[in-house]
Structure formats: C-alpha cells, structure tokens
Design a protein around this motif. Structure first.
Motif, mmCIF file in Angstrom:
data_model
loop_
_atom_site.group_PDB
_atom_site.id
_atom_site.type_symbol
_atom_site.label_atom_id
_atom_site.label_comp_id
_atom_site.label_asym_id
_atom_site.label_seq_id
_atom_site.Cartn_x
_atom_site.Cartn_y
_atom_site.Cartn_z
ATOM 1 N N VAL A 48 0.812 -1.267 -0.018
ATOM 2 C CA VAL A 48 -0.044 -0.021 -0.036
ATOM 3 C C VAL A 48 0.765 1.319 0.035
ATOM 4 O O VAL A 48 0.594 2.270 -0.548
ATOM 5 N N ALA A 49 1.895 1.028 0.687
ATOM 6 C CA ALA A 49 2.887 2.424 0.694
ATOM 7 C C ALA A 49 3.478 2.930 -0.707
ATOM 8 O O ALA A 49 3.870 3.972 -0.761
ATOM 9 N N LEU A 50 3.644 1.904 -1.587
ATOM 10 C CA LEU A 50 4.041 1.965 -2.953
ATOM 11 C C LEU A 50 2.867 2.672 -3.879
ATOM 12 O O LEU A 50 3.122 2.916 -4.999
ATOM 13 N N LEU A 51 1.649 2.840 -3.331
ATOM 14 C CA LEU A 51 0.666 3.223 -4.234
ATOM 15 C C LEU A 51 0.579 4.631 -4.036
ATOM 16 O O LEU A 51 0.918 5.313 -3.201
ATOM 17 N N PRO A 52 -0.252 5.464 -4.885
ATOM 18 C CA PRO A 52 -0.328 6.926 -4.909
ATOM 19 C C PRO A 52 -0.906 7.308 -3.428
ATOM 20 O O PRO A 52 -1.880 6.633 -2.971
ATOM 21 N N ASP A 53 -0.594 8.497 -2.922
ATOM 22 C CA ASP A 53 -0.987 8.675 -1.729
ATOM 23 C C ASP A 53 -2.556 8.832 -1.562
ATOM 24 O O ASP A 53 -3.299 8.622 -0.713
ATOM 25 N N ASP A 54 -3.058 9.333 -2.556
ATOM 26 C CA ASP A 54 -4.598 9.796 -2.551
ATOM 27 C C ASP A 54 -5.391 8.677 -2.464
ATOM 28 O O ASP A 54 -6.595 8.746 -2.314
ATOM 29 N N PHE A 55 -4.751 7.231 -3.066
ATOM 30 C CA PHE A 55 -5.815 6.316 -3.166
ATOM 31 C C PHE A 55 -5.415 5.249 -2.129
ATOM 32 O O PHE A 55 -6.277 4.386 -2.010
ATOM 33 N N GLN A 56 -4.385 5.342 -1.203
ATOM 34 C CA GLN A 56 -4.157 4.402 -0.141
ATOM 35 C C GLN A 56 -5.306 4.101 0.819
ATOM 36 O O GLN A 56 -5.305 3.119 1.107
ATOM 37 N N GLY A 57 -5.895 5.211 1.295
ATOM 38 C CA GLY A 57 -7.217 5.087 2.034
ATOM 39 C C GLY A 57 -8.210 3.968 1.548
ATOM 40 O O GLY A 57 -8.731 3.257 2.154
ATOM 41 N N MET A 58 -8.273 4.020 0.083
ATOM 42 C CA MET A 58 -9.232 3.219 -0.717
ATOM 43 C C MET A 58 -8.818 1.878 -0.682
ATOM 44 O O MET A 58 -9.655 1.006 -0.361
ATOM 45 N N PHE A 59 -7.558 1.652 -0.862
ATOM 46 C CA PHE A 59 -7.060 0.302 -0.699
ATOM 47 C C PHE A 59 -6.928 -0.373 0.444
ATOM 48 O O PHE A 59 -7.406 -1.506 0.793
ATOM 49 N N TRP A 60 -6.960 0.410 1.631
ATOM 50 C CA TRP A 60 -7.134 0.012 2.899
ATOM 51 C C TRP A 60 -8.452 -0.504 3.211
ATOM 52 O O TRP A 60 -8.772 -1.685 4.006
ATOM 53 N N ALA A 61 -9.547 0.131 2.788
ATOM 54 C CA ALA A 61 -10.947 -0.154 2.855
ATOM 55 C C ALA A 61 -11.218 -1.224 1.932
ATOM 56 O O ALA A 61 -12.742 -1.621 1.796
ATOM 57 N N ASN A 62 -10.594 -1.850 0.967
ATOM 58 C CA ASN A 62 -10.960 -2.803 0.106
ATOM 59 C C ASN A 62 -9.862 -4.069 -0.152
ATOM 60 O O ASN A 62 -9.171 -3.949 -1.310
#
Length: 442
Positions: A303-317
């Motif tokens: 998740v840390a390697l993903l764009p900052d704006d989308f990290q919250g969405m990845f944690w939630a899915n």
C-alpha cells in the motif's frame, strides 16, 4: 467465425478449476498432477485421481515447480483429459480463458501460446493472472454501491501468497508483493513436525494435506495458546485426535469425537500446538528461516508504494482469495495485525467470499460472458501472423507500458545502428577498391 463454446481454466498449481461458459457456475475441481499409487500400482492423470482407491504413499508429478509451469508433458496429460474426457469439446471450435502465475517468465508464456494455438488449435484465447479477474466478480460488491475503483487482492494459494493492488481494473505491478509461503510449504512443514514427534508421514502428502485442512487454524493469541499447550500437553482444549485413514476398508481419516469407538488397529495422530504453529508461518516466515516480512507487513509495504490519494481506498478494500485463506481465524488475525499498521484516519475492511478456492474461476466466468471478452482475446489468425509478439501486445503483462515501449525503441535503434554499420563497411570497401585501382593506374 464465432467460437461455439468458451472454456475457462483457472490453472492453479494444486488444482485446475475448469468449466464452460454455458455450463454450471460451479467448476470441476481437478488435481493438477499425474499421480502414481503404490497401493494399486496405477497411474492417474488429473481427473482420474477420484477413481483411486488407495491414497497411501501417493507419488505426485506436478506440472508446477516453485509456482511456475515447467513440466509441460504432465500438464498436457491433465489438459487432454479435461478437454476430451471431462467436457468432450472440439478445441478448434472453442475459445479459451486461462490463468497464469504473477510475474510469469516470457519464455514460459511463449510455450503457453504455442500449446493453445499449435497443439490444441483454439480459435482464440485470453491469458491473465487470477487476481486480475477479481474486478469482474462479486467479491467487493455491495448493495446500492458502485464497484470499487481501488482494491487489494490477497491471493494465498499453493505456492505463494501474492498481494495484488488493482486500480480501475488494472493491476499496479510496481506495488505487487509476494510472500514465499503457500499451501504446499505448510503441508510440508506439518509433515516434518508430525514425522519428528509421532508417525513417519513424509510420504503421505495426501493424508497430511487433509489433516492440515481439517485440524489447523490461525491463532489470534499465539503466545497464550502456546503456553496452554506447554502446561498441559494432553488435557488442554486445543489438542485434537485425528484417526488416520484405513484404505484397506475404504475408511477415510477424520477427527475423533467423544462418542467415537476406537478399534485396536486404529492409528491416532495427536494434533497439539501443530494446529496453530503451522499456519503461523504465514504471519511469521522467519520462524522457519525465511528472511521475509509477514503477511500484514507485506500488505502495508504494498500500500505504501501506491499513490497517496488512493491509499485509504486500498485499506478499505482488501479481498481474500486462495485456498490458504480458508483457515479458521485467518480473517480475524489479519485484521488484528493490519489495524496498527494502517493510518489512524483510514478504515481497514477485509472482504471474504463463500469459497475462496473458486472465486477467481467465478470472476473469470463473469468476464468471459461479457461482450468485451472477444475484444481482449487473441485470435489464432493474429497469432499465426505475428507469433507470441501478438500476445505480448494484446495481454496485460507484468511489465509496464514504459518498459515495453523502451524495449521496442531499443530494438529499433539497434536495427538502425546495424544497418548503418553494414552500410559503412560497404562504403569503406568501395573506397579501398577505388584507391587500389587508381594506384595501379599511376
């Protein structure tokens, strides 16, 4: 010509989940192996294993080794049985959707293409990873809500555990992570523990795999459970007794219950801390000397390697697929370890499905039923014209588009440089001959 049928092969290293588009939603689950039984001296190919009567001391010849398809003779034997005996299809009038491992090697991909179009002569086919099909399924579906744009698929299978981020239906390859722990390693570890402490089960892969699936669980309080087993090795609530199978009477192995009557010839396998110590390797690979982070830390690193704006969405899915995620307590333990690693403002949500073994197959079936499947597929005519290069252009590979375009630019530059070099050599030779001729005239 439109293919008469579409065959879906979720070609796993342990089992092949196979079906047709016009068939049942439930796939045929076929062992992906050539099995030799020492009991009846018979050899069974894939779907024929269910005919075996004596499962003791089975010898497995697996097409996959360390997660990659390397034994093509064994794989062809399994596929032949699926296409001809199980479904009875004419491959030259069909289309194929098949899965491949993450980071599959280009040379192996070329052999996939050759088998599909030259050996079986399929009209068209599509090849991708199992996790890449999940956006087409129902794992992340919620009533009255649109489909998630960002999702993190945890695919824990036979050979490896992959963490695959998907953004807008496309795999973000630079953030894909792998833990070298899967169902095969856990079964082998259980065999070694049991063989050291009780019975010699090193040749009983089939039996010990069943013991693992029926007895093991993921502990949410590992230290507490370990102390409990240490204080009272035989009378603690964790210990279970497994009655080993007796294939001479066609009796399968099972967990012993309080009302079971035990015969003299019955052999009992006592499962104590092995029940939770073996699955613990997923979260602590360093327990057996693997210098890797555990599953939760690897997810956080992805998740840390993903764009900052989308990290919250990845944690939630976060979605779970693969047979190894079926351990009781897996979801609770993963949530317990992920919550401290996630930012405070982010919600951590883990999605589960009814059957994680067949989830990728169901997603593949949903994708194959869409009209766009024909657009993504490669036809046999295209392959005959350009070979595997057509497949590399058509399919979403783990190499980024920048790398592909860079390779093409380098190839063109080398070709132009070679032409200039050859042209320079010809010009030099011409000038030399002219010089020699003028010297002779003088």
């Amino acid at each position: 010509m439109k293919p008469r049928s579409v065959i879906v092969l979720e070609n796993g290293a342990s089992t092949v989940k196979a079906g047709t588009l016009d068939g049942s939603m439930e796939p045929r689950i076929i062992p992906n192996a050539v099995v030799r039984s020492k009991g009846d001296k018979m050899t069974y190919f894939g779907h024929e294993v269910e005919r075996c009567q004596d499962y003791s001391s089975l010898h497995y010849r697996l097409p996959f080794e360390k997660g990659y398809l390397v034994d093509w003779d064994a794989q062809k034997a399994v596929w032949d049985g699926i296409f001809s005996d199980v479904f009875g299809i004419n491959t030259s009038e069909s289309s194929l959707l098949i899965t491949e491992p993450c980071f599959n090697l280009p040379n192996i991909q070329d052999v996939y293409d050759q088998f599909v179009f030259e050996e079986y002569e399929f009209q068209s086919y599509y090849r991708c990873t199992p996790a890449g099909l999940i956006p087409y399924g129902t794992l992340f579906s919620q009533p009255d809500l649109p489909r998630a744009e960002a999702m993190l698929v945890v695919d824990s299978g036979f050979s490896f555990t992959h963490i695959v981020p998907i953004l807008n239906g496309k795999v973000v390859w630079n953030a894909v992570k792998r833990v070298d722990v899967g169902g095969k390693l856990l079964t082998n570890q259980l065999k070694e523990l049991v063989s050291f402490r009780q019975w010699n089960m090193m040749d009983e892969t089939y039996i010990m795999n069943h013991v693992k699936e029926t007895c093991c669980y993921v502990s949410t309080q590992f230290g507490k459970d370990l102390d409990l087993c240490r204080q009272d090795p035989k009378g603690n609530p964790i210990v279970q007794e497994y009655i080993l199978p007796d294939f001479s009477t066609n009796r399968q192995g099972r967990i012993r219950h309080s009302d079971d009557i035990i015969a003299e010839k019955d052999q009992i396998l006592v499962m104590n801390n092995e029940r939770f110590a073996v699955p613990e390797i997923l979260f602590r690979p360093d327990d057996i000397g693997l210098h890797q982070s555990g599953l939760a830390a690897t997810i956080a690193a992805s998740v840390a390697l993903l764009p900052d704006d989308f990290q919250g969405m990845f944690w939630a899915n976060i979605g779970l697929i693969g047979g190894t995620t079926k351990f009781p307590g897996f979801h609770e333990r993963l949530m317990q370890e992920l919550r401290p690693l996630a930012p405070v403002e982010c919600e951590v949500v883990i999605y589960r499905c009814d059957n994680p073994i067949t989830e990728a197959y169901r997603s593949a079936l949903a994708f194959a039923s869409q009209d766009q499947f024909a657009e993504f597929s490669l036809t046999r005519a295209e392959y005959l014209e350009s070979g595997s290069n057509a497949c590399r252009r058509k399919f979403k590979d783990w190499r980024s588009s920048d790398e592909v375009s860079k390779d093409e630019s380098n190839l063109k530059a080398k070709s132009k440089g070679k032409q200039r070099e050859e042209g320079g050599r010809i010009d030099t030779g011409t000038k030399t001959r002219k010089t020699s001729a003028s010297t002779r005239r003088r």
